[in-house]
Design a protein around this motif. Structure first.
Motif, short mmCIF file in Angstrom:
data_model
loop_
_atom_site.label_atom_id
_atom_site.label_comp_id
_atom_site.label_asym_id
_atom_site.label_seq_id
_atom_site.Cartn_x
_atom_site.Cartn_y
_atom_site.Cartn_z
N VAL A 131 39.40 49.06 43.07
CA VAL A 131 40.22 48.18 42.25
C VAL A 131 41.70 48.45 42.54
N ALA A 132 42.09 49.73 42.64
CA ALA A 132 43.48 50.08 42.93
C ALA A 132 43.88 49.58 44.32
N LYS A 133 42.97 49.72 45.28
CA LYS A 133 43.27 49.25 46.64
C LYS A 133 43.41 47.73 46.65
N LEU A 134 42.55 47.03 45.95
CA LEU A 134 42.65 45.57 45.89
C LEU A 134 43.96 45.14 45.23
N ASN B 93 27.59 55.26 42.61
CA ASN B 93 28.71 56.19 42.57
C ASN B 93 29.87 55.50 41.88
N PRO B 94 29.98 55.64 40.55
CA PRO B 94 31.00 54.91 39.80
C PRO B 94 32.44 55.29 40.15
N GLN B 95 32.68 56.44 40.78
CA GLN B 95 34.04 56.87 41.12
C GLN B 95 34.69 55.95 42.14
N GLY B 96 33.91 55.32 42.99
CA GLY B 96 34.45 54.45 44.03
C GLY B 96 35.03 53.15 43.48
N TYR B 97 34.55 52.72 42.31
CA TYR B 97 35.00 51.44 41.74
C TYR B 97 36.49 51.45 41.39
N PRO B 98 37.01 52.43 40.64
CA PRO B 98 38.45 52.41 40.33
C PRO B 98 39.32 52.52 41.58
N GLU B 99 38.83 53.25 42.58
CA GLU B 99 39.58 53.36 43.83
C GLU B 99 39.67 52.01 44.53
N LYS C 38 42.69 37.26 45.55
CA LYS C 38 42.67 36.95 44.12
C LYS C 38 41.24 36.73 43.64
N ALA C 39 40.44 36.04 44.44
CA ALA C 39 39.05 35.80 44.06
C ALA C 39 38.27 37.12 44.02
N GLU C 40 38.50 37.99 44.98
CA GLU C 40 37.80 39.27 45.00
C GLU C 40 38.28 40.18 43.87
N TYR C 41 39.56 40.17 43.58
CA TYR C 41 40.14 41.01 42.52
C TYR C 41 39.66 40.57 41.14
N ASN C 42 39.49 39.27 40.94
CA ASN C 42 38.91 38.71 39.72
C ASN C 42 39.62 39.21 38.47
N ASP C 43 40.95 39.09 38.45
CA ASP C 43 41.77 39.52 37.31
C ASP C 43 41.54 40.97 36.91
N GLY C 44 41.33 41.83 37.87
CA GLY C 44 41.18 43.26 37.60
C GLY C 44 39.75 43.69 37.35
N ASN C 45 38.80 42.77 37.45
CA ASN C 45 37.39 43.10 37.24
C ASN C 45 36.55 42.63 38.42
N PRO C 46 36.71 43.24 39.58
CA PRO C 46 35.90 42.80 40.72
C PRO C 46 34.43 43.14 40.50
N VAL C 47 33.59 42.40 41.18
CA VAL C 47 32.16 42.62 41.07
C VAL C 47 31.84 43.97 41.70
N GLU D 89 28.82 51.22 44.45
CA GLU D 89 29.63 51.59 43.27
C GLU D 89 28.76 51.74 42.03
N LEU D 90 27.60 51.08 41.98
CA LEU D 90 26.69 51.27 40.85
C LEU D 90 26.09 52.66 40.88
#
Length: 172
Positions: free
Chosen positions: A144-147, A136-142, A119-128, A133-134
C-alpha cells in the motif's frame, strides 16, 4: 636481445622518474624552479608529482596580461562587425515545436493511462489483497505504501508534462 632492450627501456624510464626536480608550492601555484621558489619563499612539496589541469577560458575573457587599451577595439568590433546570431527560419522552428508538442502529447497520454491504472489498483487506500498477502499480512502495508508513492510520483510526472506543454508556443 629483446630482454636487454626492454630492460634498458625500463632503466631509462625509472632514471627519468628519479631525475625529477623538487616541486615547490607558492600559494596556489607550483614551480620546479629553485631560484624562483627561494625568491618567493615557496615550500617544497613532499610525495609524488603534482598534476595541474588548467581550466578552459571563456571566449569573452582575455589573457591575464591584457591591458585596457586593446579592450576598446574589441568592444567596438563586437558591436559593429560581429554578425548577428543565426536564426532558424520560421517554418523549421514551427516544425520543431510541432514535433515537441506531439512527443509531449504522447508522453502525457501514456502517463495519464498509467496514473489511472495506479488509481484503480490503489482503490482509495484499500487495494485488493493478494493470496500472498493473506498468508503474510506484513506485505500488505508495504505494498500500500509503495502504491501510494508510485501514485504520487505519477501525478507529479503528469503535472510536469502538462507544464512543459504549456511552455510550448500555441499549436497551429
Amino acid at each position: 636481445m629483446k630482454k636487454l632492450y626492454v630492460l634498458s627501456l625500463l632503466l631509462a624510464a625509472s632514471g627519468a622518474v628519479f631525475a625529477q626536480d623538487a616541486i615547490y608550492r607558492c600559494g596556489n601555484e607550483y614551480t620546479n624552479n629553485v631560484a624562483q621558489a627561494k625568491a618567493k619563499g615557496c615550500k617544497p612539496v613532499d610525495g609524488g608529482g603534482v598534476t595541474v589541469i588548467h581550466g578552459t577560458r571563456s571566449s569573452g575573457s582575455g589573457s591575464a596580461g591584457t591591458t585596457a587599451a586593446p579592450a576598446k577595439p574589441k568592444a567596438a568590433s563586437s558591436s559593429s562587425a560581429a554578425p548577428a546570431p543565426v536564426r532558424s527560419d520560421n517554418a523549421a522552428q514551427k516544425a520543431r515545436d510541432s514535433d515537441a508538442r506531439a512527443i509531449l502529447q504522447s508522453e502525457l497520454s501514456k502517463a495519464q493511462a498509467r496514473l489511472s491504472e495506479l488509481k484503480a489498483e490503489y482503490n482509495d487506500g484499500n487495494p485488493v489483497r493478494t493470496a500472498l498477502e493473506l498468508r503474510n499480512p506484513q506485505g500488505y502495508p508495504e505494498r500500500v505504501a509503495k502504491l501510494k508513492a508510485d501514485l504520487a510520483r505519477q501525478e507529479s510526472d503528469v503535472a510536469g508534462i502538462k507544464r512543459e506543454l504549456d511552455r510550448l508556443p500555441a499549436g497551429n
